[in-house]
Every structure is written in C-alpha cells, then in structure tokens.
Write a protein that holds these residues in place. Structure first.
Motif, PDB file in Angstrom:
ATOM      1  N   PRO A  36      37.159  29.738  46.840  1.00  0.00           N
ATOM      2  CA  PRO A  36      37.196  31.174  46.578  1.00  0.00           C
ATOM      3  C   PRO A  36      36.165  31.539  45.523  1.00  0.00           C
ATOM      4  N   THR A  37      35.994  32.806  45.296  1.00  0.00           N
ATOM      5  CA  THR A  37      35.126  33.242  44.214  1.00  0.00           C
ATOM      6  C   THR A  37      35.515  32.532  42.920  1.00  0.00           C
ATOM      7  N   SER A  38      34.523  32.221  42.093  1.00  0.00           N
ATOM      8  CA  SER A  38      34.790  31.518  40.834  1.00  0.00           C
ATOM      9  C   SER A  38      35.724  32.310  39.925  1.00  0.00           C
ATOM     10  N   LYS A  39      35.823  33.609  40.189  1.00  0.00           N
ATOM     11  CA  LYS A  39      36.705  34.447  39.373  1.00  0.00           C
ATOM     12  C   LYS A  39      38.171  34.051  39.553  1.00  0.00           C
ATOM     13  N   VAL A  40      38.515  33.518  40.740  1.00  0.00           N
ATOM     14  CA  VAL A  40      39.894  33.059  40.972  1.00  0.00           C
ATOM     15  C   VAL A  40      40.217  31.896  40.054  1.00  0.00           C
ATOM     16  N   LYS A  41      39.290  30.953  39.941  1.00  0.00           N
ATOM     17  CA  LYS A  41      39.501  29.807  39.053  1.00  0.00           C
ATOM     18  C   LYS A  41      39.659  30.274  37.611  1.00  0.00           C
ATOM     19  N   GLU A  42      38.864  31.244  37.221  1.00  0.00           N
ATOM     20  CA  GLU A  42      38.973  31.789  35.868  1.00  0.00           C
ATOM     21  C   GLU A  42      40.332  32.436  35.650  1.00  0.00           C
ATOM     22  N   GLY A  43      40.811  33.148  36.676  1.00  0.00           N
ATOM     23  CA  GLY A  43      42.122  33.782  36.574  1.00  0.00           C
ATOM     24  C   GLY A  43      43.240  32.767  36.466  1.00  0.00           C
ATOM     25  N   LEU A  44      43.131  31.674  37.245  1.00  0.00           N
ATOM     26  CA  LEU A  44      44.131  30.606  37.169  1.00  0.00           C
ATOM     27  C   LEU A  44      44.120  29.942  35.800  1.00  0.00           C
ATOM     28  N   LEU A  62      53.142  43.549  39.917  1.00  0.00           N
ATOM     29  CA  LEU A  62      52.785  44.929  40.222  1.00  0.00           C
ATOM     30  C   LEU A  62      51.268  45.100  40.224  1.00  0.00           C
ATOM     31  N   GLU A  63      50.580  44.459  39.291  1.00  0.00           N
ATOM     32  CA  GLU A  63      49.127  44.600  39.203  1.00  0.00           C
ATOM     33  C   GLU A  63      48.456  44.107  40.478  1.00  0.00           C
ATOM     34  N   LEU A  64      48.947  43.018  41.057  1.00  0.00           N
ATOM     35  CA  LEU A  64      48.361  42.502  42.288  1.00  0.00           C
ATOM     36  C   LEU A  64      48.709  43.401  43.470  1.00  0.00           C
ATOM     37  N   ARG A  65      49.928  43.898  43.515  1.00  0.00           N
ATOM     38  CA  ARG A  65      50.308  44.801  44.602  1.00  0.00           C
ATOM     39  C   ARG A  65      49.468  46.072  44.552  1.00  0.00           C
ATOM     40  N   GLU A  66      49.158  46.537  43.367  1.00  0.00           N
ATOM     41  CA  GLU A  66      48.324  47.733  43.237  1.00  0.00           C
ATOM     42  C   GLU A  66      46.892  47.448  43.695  1.00  0.00           C
ATOM     43  N   LYS A  67      46.416  46.224  43.469  1.00  0.00           N
ATOM     44  CA  LYS A  67      45.083  45.858  43.969  1.00  0.00           C
ATOM     45  C   LYS A  67      45.068  45.827  45.498  1.00  0.00           C
ATOM     46  N   SER A 220      44.834  32.786  52.416  1.00  0.00           N
ATOM     47  CA  SER A 220      44.463  31.434  52.836  1.00  0.00           C
ATOM     48  C   SER A 220      43.117  31.342  53.531  1.00  0.00           C
ATOM     49  N   LYS A 221      42.736  32.336  54.300  1.00  0.00           N
ATOM     50  CA  LYS A 221      41.584  32.197  55.200  1.00  0.00           C
ATOM     51  C   LYS A 221      40.336  32.868  54.632  1.00  0.00           C
ATOM     52  N   TYR A 222      40.254  34.176  54.723  1.00  0.00           N
ATOM     53  CA  TYR A 222      39.088  34.929  54.249  1.00  0.00           C
ATOM     54  C   TYR A 222      38.839  34.702  52.759  1.00  0.00           C
ATOM     55  N   TYR A 223      39.920  34.578  51.997  1.00  0.00           N
ATOM     56  CA  TYR A 223      39.805  34.433  50.544  1.00  0.00           C
ATOM     57  C   TYR A 223      39.709  32.971  50.118  1.00  0.00           C
ATOM     58  N   CYS A 224      39.817  32.051  51.087  1.00  0.00           N
ATOM     59  CA  CYS A 224      39.599  30.612  50.856  1.00  0.00           C
ATOM     60  C   CYS A 224      40.552  30.026  49.811  1.00  0.00           C
ATOM     61  N   MET A 225      41.833  30.374  49.910  1.00  0.00           N
ATOM     62  CA  MET A 225      42.827  29.901  48.953  1.00  0.00           C
ATOM     63  C   MET A 225      44.043  29.298  49.665  1.00  0.00           C
ATOM     64  N   PRO A 226      43.848  28.423  50.665  1.00  0.00           N
ATOM     65  CA  PRO A 226      44.990  27.966  51.454  1.00  0.00           C
ATOM     66  C   PRO A 226      46.061  27.236  50.653  1.00  0.00           C
ATOM     67  N   GLY A 227      45.642  26.381  49.721  1.00  0.00           N
ATOM     68  CA  GLY A 227      46.615  25.583  48.978  1.00  0.00           C
ATOM     69  C   GLY A 227      47.390  26.347  47.926  1.00  0.00           C
ATOM     70  N   LEU A 263      44.600  37.902  41.627  1.00  0.00           N
ATOM     71  CA  LEU A 263      44.137  39.154  41.016  1.00  0.00           C
ATOM     72  C   LEU A 263      42.615  39.255  41.041  1.00  0.00           C
ATOM     73  N   GLU A 264      41.945  38.106  41.079  1.00  0.00           N
ATOM     74  CA  GLU A 264      40.475  38.089  41.027  1.00  0.00           C
ATOM     75  C   GLU A 264      39.845  37.865  42.399  1.00  0.00           C
ATOM     76  N   ALA A 265      40.658  37.820  43.457  1.00  0.00           N
ATOM     77  CA  ALA A 265      40.145  37.419  44.771  1.00  0.00           C
ATOM     78  C   ALA A 265      39.326  38.491  45.476  1.00  0.00           C
ATOM     79  N   PHE A 266      39.494  39.750  45.107  1.00  0.00           N
ATOM     80  CA  PHE A 266      38.850  40.846  45.846  1.00  0.00           C
ATOM     81  C   PHE A 266      37.416  41.067  45.348  1.00  0.00           C
ATOM     82  N   ASP A 267      36.628  40.027  45.461  1.00  0.00           N
ATOM     83  CA  ASP A 267      35.215  40.040  45.074  1.00  0.00           C
ATOM     84  C   ASP A 267      34.419  40.271  46.363  1.00  0.00           C
ATOM     85  N   TYR A 268      34.173  41.526  46.697  1.00  0.00           N
ATOM     86  CA  TYR A 268      33.680  41.869  48.033  1.00  0.00           C
ATOM     87  C   TYR A 268      32.275  41.331  48.308  1.00  0.00           C
TER      88      TYR A 268
END
Length: 371
Positions: A36-44, A62-67, A220-227, A263-268
């Motif tokens: 996934p985008t490196s921002k996901v790793k930073e968020g984790l 709630l923050e993720l649902r709002e995203k 899991s698929k488009y965002y490359c975070m299956p595990g 939260l960081e996955a929506f890096d278009y």
C-alpha cells in the motif's frame, strides 16, 4: 449438518501445496504483491507508538467511516452518512453481517454460477439456501432480470468487477436488477471489492441507482492491504442499528491497528499507479494465455483471467494439480467457483510482476508442447 454442505476454499488448499516448491509460480491467489501507499505504514507505526490496542466501537473508527463517506462522494457522487458505514474483519465479516441481516428464517440467496465460492459457503453456514443461476460469455457473465424471473429468492448477491471473470456489470443491467429487486422485495447485495481496479470501462456503484442496497468493499485488493483484514459495508439507514447489533455479537469490532492504517489508504495518486501496473500485467497475460487457451473475454477489472482449457482437459481440477506437481505452476481450478461447465476452466491471477509471469508462461508452453 450445515458444515457438511460446505466445500473447501480450493485456492487456499493450492496456496498451501504451492509452498512445497521453492520455485513455484503463483497464478492462484488474488493477493496483490504490491505494498500500500507508504502512508499506511506510517499510520500503523503511529498507532503502535500510541498504544492503540483497544477495541473501537463496533461500527468502527468514526474518522475512518467519515473518510469512506468522502470517498463515495468523490468517486461516485453519492451521499451517505457515516452511520451507514460498518468496518468489518475483511469483506468476509461483511458477508456474514449482510446475510444475517437480510436472510432470516432460512431464506434463499441468489448467486451466479460461476461466482466467488465463499458466498455459498457462508450461506450454508447460516442455513441459507443458495440458488444458482448460470452465466457465461453469451450474457457477458452478468445476471439479468430474466434469470431472476425464473427463480424465487429473498436476496441477490452480485460482484462487479467479478471474481473469477473480471467482468463489469453495465449501468443498464445494474439499474434494471436493482429496480427488479426493490419492486419484488429482494435484498440487493453488491460486492464491489475490486472497484478501483477497472481499466477501459467505469464501474458504477449500486448506490448510484438506489439507497436501498447493501454495498461491500474493503482494503485487500485495490489498496493492497490483504493481511490487515479490513473491509467495510454500507447499509440503508433503516438497517444501520440492526447491522451494528449483529457486528457487536459476531466480532465486536474490526482490527484496531488496521483501521488506523487505513486512515491513510486513500492516496489517489498512488492508487492510480497501482491500477496502471495491473492493467499492464493484464495485457501481458491476456495476450500470452490467448496463444495457449481460450479466454472468453479480456477482463474489464479485478486481476483475473478465466481461461477455457478444454482443448487439453475436461477435468481442470486434476489439470491444476498436474501443473503444480510437474512444473510448479499454481492455478485455481474452475470448480472452486461453481459447477456450470467450470471443469473446463482455470482462473489465472495476474497479481505477480511480469517477470514472474513470464517464467510461468515459458514453463507452461514447454510442458504443453511435450504433452
């Protein structure tokens, strides 16, 4: 017994068996090899350092649902409320909630044949009767209202882009199916997990045509975070509280760390590059496999090719085992997805890089020549 009606998820058996060979070529599992985008790793990392180990509320952060709400406005121009969004442990958790929510009192679930095998197995687990409707290249691997008129069902499950064929439901057909279901009090469940991984065509959401649908998606698929095992579902407002109660009892909440990473996955900009890579892989594998087998159609989305191998075998399960044992190529036999001539098909996933796939194609062509 309900369990006795369930079948194994054959692709996972193949994943296990392919581990026996160090040089296995992987066409079997629908798991992206990209990060996934490196921002996901930073968020984790930030969540770990902040000791985010407790449950979230059952609907999810709630923050993720709002995203996710903002994502649907940006991508589909539809308005939903965060109370309609439920975070789940993968899309598997979402299917359990959706079926429990809509198919009470031993209802009937309409499915295409072929389709993702876990749909029917979840149905059996919940003592729900799956009703299969045959699709093939003559109907572009899409269910339509004519299929429904001949079957009594309480809910309909579709996937678009689909697994195993990669086709996308047309706007016209999707609209007609939803209108038919709404008119006939049939719950409509749309698996949109492969949205984003669409190439020449656009994929509309079921929410573009009705508020009275259940939409399932995930990371899991488009965002490359299956595990990280994180999905989401969107339900009509009148079902929101009931869905929450079911989730509270089935899994309490989705994985907390995964939610903070997402939260960081929506890096278009990054996600566009992911799509471009899979499109290049699709074009390569489609051209190569078409020289060996018959691919009914170039897939419009997802990352699968549905290859007719009947000029070599009418038992693709045995053929898949033969390929794995003899040349260490892992594929998924069509019977994993149903019984409608699926013994003639193998599913190939283009989830590995082109160099990896080139080696697989080389082995396959040489083996078939010897054949």
């Amino acid at each position: 017994m309900r369990y006795e009606k369930m079948s194994s998820f054959i692709v996972m058996d193949i994943v296990r068996d392919a581990q026996k060979y160090e040089d296995s070529i992987h066409f079997e599992i629908g798991q992206p090899d990209l990060n996934p985008t490196s921002k996901v790793k930073e968020g984790l990392k930030k969540a770990l350092e902040s000791d985010k180990f407790s449950y979230t509320e059952s609907l999810g952060l709630l923050e993720l649902r709002e995203k996710i709400v903002k994502h649907y406005k940006k991508v589909y121009d539809v308005n939903i409320d965060s109370s309609q969004v439920l975070l789940t442990p993968g899309t598997s958790g979402a299917f359990l909630v959706a079926y429990t929510l809509t198919l009470k009192h031993k209802g009937k679930l309409g499915l295409s044949d072929p389709s993702y095998p876990c749909y029917k197995n979840f149905a059996h687990m919940l003592d729900i009767d799956p009703v299969f409707m045959n699709i093939d290249k003559s109907c572009d691997y899409q269910l339509n209202t004519e299929h429904l008129k001949n079957n009594k069902i309480d809910a309909l499950q579709i996937s678009s882009p689909s697994n195993p064929t990669g086709n996308i439901y047309s706007d016209k057909n999707l609209k007609e199916l939803i209108e038919y279901c709404n008119k006939n009090e049939i719950a409509f469940i749309s698996d949109e997990l492969y949205h984003g991984l669409v190439y020449e065509k656009n994929a509309s959401s079921a929410l573009n045509f009705s508020d009275d649908v259940i939409v399932i998606n995930g990371f899991s698929k488009y965002y490359c975070m299956p595990g990280l095992r994180l999905g989401w579902m969107i339900v009509p407002k009148y079902l929101s509280r009931e869905a929450e109660i079911i989730a509270q009892n089935i899994f309490i909440s989705a994985p907390t760390l995964s939610q903070y990473g997402a939260l960081e996955a929506f890096d278009y900009e990054y996600l566009d590059s992911i799509k471009d890579i899979f499109k290049e892989r699709r074009d390569f594998l489609f051209n190569e496999l078409n020289e060996i087998f018959t691919v009914d159609a170039k897939p419009d989305g997802a990352f699968y090719l549905w290859a007719d191998v009947s000029k070599y075998t009418n038992d693709s399960f045995s053929f898949a085992k033969e390929l794995l044992e003899n040349i260490h190529i892992a594929t998924t036999p069509g019977i994993d997805f149903g019984s409608n001539n699926t013994n003639r098909y193998l599913r190939f996933a283009y989830t590995r890089d082109i160099e990896h796939m080139k080696e697989g194609i080389k082995r396959l062509k040489e083996y078939l020549k010897r054949g």
